[in-house]
Design a protein around this motif. Structure first.
Motif, short mmCIF file in Angstrom:
data_model
loop_
_atom_site.label_atom_id
_atom_site.label_comp_id
_atom_site.label_asym_id
_atom_site.label_seq_id
_atom_site.Cartn_x
_atom_site.Cartn_y
_atom_site.Cartn_z
N TRP A 79 1.22 14.91 1.41
CA TRP A 79 0.60 16.36 1.69
C TRP A 79 -0.51 16.57 1.04
O TRP A 79 -1.53 16.76 1.47
N GLN A 80 -0.58 16.06 -0.25
CA GLN A 80 -1.80 15.99 -1.23
C GLN A 80 -2.84 14.96 -0.67
O GLN A 80 -4.02 15.32 -0.67
N HIS A 81 -2.44 13.99 0.21
CA HIS A 81 -3.57 12.87 0.46
C HIS A 81 -3.66 12.96 2.20
O HIS A 81 -4.03 11.87 2.82
N ILE A 82 -3.08 14.03 2.89
CA ILE A 82 -3.25 13.89 4.29
C ILE A 82 -4.66 13.79 4.57
O ILE A 82 -4.56 13.10 5.77
N GLY A 83 -5.41 14.09 4.15
CA GLY A 83 -6.85 13.91 4.63
C GLY A 83 -7.46 12.51 4.63
O GLY A 83 -8.39 12.23 5.28
N ARG A 84 -6.70 11.61 3.96
CA ARG A 84 -6.95 10.32 3.98
C ARG A 84 -6.26 9.42 5.10
O ARG A 84 -6.72 8.29 5.16
N TYR A 85 -5.28 10.18 5.45
CA TYR A 85 -4.64 9.50 6.79
C TYR A 85 -5.39 8.96 7.81
O TYR A 85 -6.11 9.68 8.44
N ASP A 86 -5.24 7.75 8.15
CA ASP A 86 -5.92 7.02 9.26
C ASP A 86 -5.18 7.01 10.41
O ASP A 86 -4.00 6.60 10.86
N GLU A 87 -5.71 7.88 11.20
CA GLU A 87 -4.83 8.32 12.56
C GLU A 87 -4.82 6.98 13.51
O GLU A 87 -3.99 7.18 14.53
N ARG A 88 -5.37 6.00 13.30
CA ARG A 88 -5.16 4.62 13.91
C ARG A 88 -3.95 3.97 13.67
O ARG A 88 -3.37 3.19 14.60
N ARG A 89 -3.32 4.28 12.50
CA ARG A 89 -2.06 3.44 12.19
C ARG A 89 -0.92 4.66 12.53
O ARG A 89 -1.12 6.01 12.67
N PRO A 90 0.28 4.37 12.73
CA PRO A 90 1.37 5.17 13.17
C PRO A 90 1.76 5.95 11.76
O PRO A 90 1.52 5.38 10.68
N LEU A 91 2.08 7.23 11.74
CA LEU A 91 2.42 7.91 10.75
C LEU A 91 3.41 7.44 10.01
O LEU A 91 3.60 7.50 8.85
N SER A 92 4.42 6.86 10.71
CA SER A 92 5.61 6.35 10.18
C SER A 92 5.39 5.12 9.11
O SER A 92 5.81 5.17 8.03
N THR A 93 4.41 4.34 9.35
CA THR A 93 4.02 3.20 8.75
C THR A 93 3.34 3.85 7.55
O THR A 93 3.56 3.41 6.28
N TRP A 94 2.35 4.89 7.62
CA TRP A 94 1.74 5.40 6.47
C TRP A 94 2.69 5.89 5.71
O TRP A 94 2.61 5.76 4.19
N LEU A 95 3.73 6.79 5.94
CA LEU A 95 4.66 7.34 5.09
C LEU A 95 5.73 6.15 4.33
O LEU A 95 5.91 6.07 3.37
N TYR A 96 6.05 5.03 5.11
CA TYR A 96 6.64 3.94 4.69
C TYR A 96 6.06 3.27 3.55
O TYR A 96 6.39 3.11 2.54
#
Length: 185
Positions: A57-74
């Motif tokens: 939640w704190q870093h959602i702005g840094r999330y790269d949408e080219r990667r799967p969300l599950s991979t980022w969370l893992y």
């Protein structure tokens, strides 16, 4: 990433807590499963999952949408689990843990779901003697069923390192099973 996930992530980036609730509900079981298998402790796994979602939640702005969300969370969860493992340094199995392995190995229903407590016991016994990287790669590949490419993205290890750590972890598990009388020479 699906259209629904793209919309959810966009809404999360705009501060929509209801959208983030969807993320939590969708991925909490997956992350808890990972945490239990890596940490061999249900309470620590719960804490790691909670911390994962706080950081997401704190870093959602840094999330790269080219990667799967599950991979980022893992990725977030595995780093937090590794930090927790480093703080406590080692996992030792308890006397009753080997009984859980014997019960599981003697169960004729191969598709039987393991309870969290049983996973904890099995992981404590099987991961004894593994390094952090070996335990991580083994958990992601063998217990979570992720592909080598996903494991590389999550861990930051290259293909050779993933393969090497997985090989050593499998050898360690094989050795532990042999010590328990479950594998022949």
């Amino acid at each position: 990433m699906t259209n629904e996930e793209t919309d959810i992530v966009r809404r999360c980036k705009e501060g929509d807590k209801n959208a983030f609730r969807w993320v939590v509900q969708t991925y909490q079981r997956m992350l808890f499963s990972l945490g239990v298998k890596m940490l061999a402790d249900e309470e620590e796994a719960k804490d790691a999952v909670q911390e994962t979602f706080i950081r997401a939640w704190q870093h959602i702005g840094r999330y790269d949408e080219r990667r799967p969300l599950s991979t980022w969370l893992y990725t977030i969860a595995t780093r937090l689990c590794l930090d927790r493992i480093r703080r406590r340094r080692f996992i030792t199995h308890l006397p009753g843990d080997e009984d859980a392995i014997r019960r599981f190995a003697s169960d004729s229903d191969i598709h039987r779901e393991l309870e969290c407590g049983e996973w904890v016991k099995i992981v404590r016994v099987m991961s004894e003697g593994m390094s952090e990287k070996q335990r991580l790669v083994f958990t992601l590949c063998q217990l979570e069923g992720l592909s080598s490419d996903e494991v590389e993205q999550i861990t930051g290890l290259d293909a050779r390192q993933v393969k090497s750590n997985l090989y050593v972890a499998r050898q360690t598990v094989r050795k532990r099973l042999k010590c328990l009388g479950y594998e022949e020479d």
